[in-house]
Structures are given as structure tokens and as C-alpha cells.
Design an enzyme around this catalytic site. Structure first.
Site, PDB file in Angstrom:
ATOM      1  CG  HIS A 127      22.600 -18.361   0.360  1.00 33.31           C
ATOM      2  ND1 HIS A 127      23.542 -18.962  -0.444  1.00 33.31           N
ATOM      3  CD2 HIS A 127      21.523 -18.138  -0.441  1.00 33.31           C
ATOM      4  CE1 HIS A 127      23.062 -19.084  -1.680  1.00 33.31           C
ATOM      5  NE2 HIS A 127      21.839 -18.584  -1.705  1.00 33.31           N
ATOM      6  CG  HIS A 146      18.405 -21.968  -1.477  1.00 33.03           C
ATOM      7  ND1 HIS A 146      17.659 -22.027  -2.647  1.00 33.03           N
ATOM      8  CD2 HIS A 146      19.464 -21.174  -1.750  1.00 33.03           C
ATOM      9  CE1 HIS A 146      18.248 -21.309  -3.571  1.00 33.03           C
ATOM     10  NE2 HIS A 146      19.351 -20.769  -3.055  1.00 33.03           N
TER      11      HIS A 146
HETATM   12  P1  AMP Z   1      20.860 -19.073  -5.281  1.00 29.54           P
HETATM   13  O1  AMP Z   1      21.683 -18.421  -6.348  1.00 29.54           O
HETATM   14  O2  AMP Z   1      20.503 -18.162  -4.138  1.00 29.54           O
HETATM   15  O3  AMP Z   1      19.661 -19.772  -5.859  1.00 29.54           O
HETATM   16  O4  AMP Z   1      21.790 -20.154  -4.604  1.00 29.54           O
HETATM   17  C1  AMP Z   1      21.988 -21.422  -5.115  1.00 29.54           C
HETATM   18  C2  AMP Z   1      23.178 -21.973  -4.431  1.00 29.54           C
HETATM   19  O5  AMP Z   1      23.197 -23.372  -4.605  1.00 29.54           O
HETATM   20  C3  AMP Z   1      24.522 -21.454  -4.952  1.00 29.54           C
HETATM   21  O6  AMP Z   1      25.243 -20.808  -3.915  1.00 29.54           O
HETATM   22  C4  AMP Z   1      25.232 -22.705  -5.455  1.00 29.54           C
HETATM   23  O7  AMP Z   1      26.612 -22.697  -5.218  1.00 29.54           O
HETATM   24  C5  AMP Z   1      24.528 -23.793  -4.668  1.00 29.54           C
HETATM   25  N1  AMP Z   1      24.530 -25.116  -5.276  1.00 29.54           N
HETATM   26  C6  AMP Z   1      24.248 -25.442  -6.563  1.00 29.54           C
HETATM   27  N2  AMP Z   1      24.324 -26.772  -6.752  1.00 29.54           N
HETATM   28  C7  AMP Z   1      24.665 -27.303  -5.547  1.00 29.54           C
HETATM   29  C8  AMP Z   1      24.905 -28.631  -5.080  1.00 29.54           C
HETATM   30  N3  AMP Z   1      24.803 -29.701  -5.900  1.00 29.54           N
HETATM   31  N4  AMP Z   1      25.246 -28.811  -3.792  1.00 29.54           N
HETATM   32  C9  AMP Z   1      25.361 -27.743  -2.959  1.00 29.54           C
HETATM   33  N5  AMP Z   1      25.131 -26.472  -3.327  1.00 29.54           N
HETATM   34  C10 AMP Z   1      24.794 -26.249  -4.598  1.00 29.54           C
END
Ligand code: AMP
Length: 113
Positions: A101, A99
Site C-alpha cells: 500500500h 501488494h
Molecule cells: P489488504 O487488506 O492489505 O489485503 O488490502 C487489500 C486492498 O485491496 C484493500 O485496501 C481493498 O480496498 C483493495 N481492493 C479490493 N478489491 C479491489 C479492487 N477490485 N480494485 C482495487 N483495490 C481493491
């Protein structure tokens, strides 16, 4: 699909605040936003991270970046924004489904780490 959180979000099994979708990607608002606009752009096909994505023959990575820019425009981020993808343990990746950001809506920190 297995237990992948983002695969389940993309499949509609877990609710999300969708902001954009096309044939290759799905974008939704981060559940724990770190900026006024914080959106995640994920490929519909499961892959672990940008390293895995870069091994592909196609230009999916480019398509994700182009989708991110399109979303930034739609969100009114004409003053600027940041695109980040965390990769692996040292990159603090917490969800093992690629993903990007997209963050903006304020002047972001100059610190990147
Ligand atoms: P990363 O640490 O780069 O893998 O980012 C994962 C992101 O996913 C974090 O910013 C979380 O806040 C976000 N996240 C986790 N669970 C969910 C969810 N159910 N819906 C939306 N975002 C999420």
C-alpha cells in the site's frame, strides 16, 4: 491464475485504475482509498505475501519498493508517504496476492495499528 482477484486485475480481466506497470509489477488505485493517494503495488507473478516473496533468490521485494518510490514521486508526494504490506491473518491481509500500500497526500495518522 485461478480465482485470485489481483491476478485477474493484472491480466485486465477486471478493470482497475492503473498508475504504473513494468516487467515485474503492476500498480493501481485502491478501490476503497484510506488517503487522498492510495495505490497498491503488486508483483505480476502470483505470490501470497511478503513472506513468500522473501523466500525467492531474486530481489523482487526491492524492485517493488523501488517502483513504489517512483510512483510516489510521480504522484507528487514530496512531503512524505507511507508504505505498508499486510501479511497474514494478524496483519489483516484480505487479498492473498502480495501488494504494498502506498498512501499519502495528507498528514497520516501517527497510529500504526
Ligand atoms: P489488504 O487488506 O492489505 O489485503 O488490502 C487489500 C486492498 O485491496 C484493500 O485496501 C481493498 O480496498 C483493495 N481492493 C479490493 N478489491 C479491489 C479492487 N477490485 N480494485 C482495487 N483495490 C481493491
Amino acid at each position: 491464475m485461478g480465482d485470485c482477484l489481483f491476478c485477474r486485475i493484472i491480466a485486465g480481466e477486471i478493470p482497475s485504475q492503473k498508475v504504473y506497470e513494468d516487467e515485474k509489477c503492476y500498480a493501481f488505485r485502491d478501490i476503497n482509498p484510506q488517503a487522498p493517494v492510495h495505490i497498491l503495488i503488486a508483483p505480476k507473478e502470483h505470490m501470497r505475501n511478503i513472506t513468500e516473496c522473501a523466500e525467492r533468490e531474486d530481489d523482487l521485494a526491492g524492485s517493488l519498493m523501488k517502483a513504489a518510490v517512483k510512483i510516489a514521486k510521480a504522484e507528487g508526494l514530496e512531503n512524505g508517504f507511507r508504505l505498508v504490506t499486510n501479511n497474514g491473518q494478524d496483519g489483516c491481509q484480505s487479498v492473498d496476492h502480495l501488494h504494498i500500500h502506498l498512501m499519502g497526500g495528507k498528514k497520516l495518522s501517527e497510529r500504526m495499528s
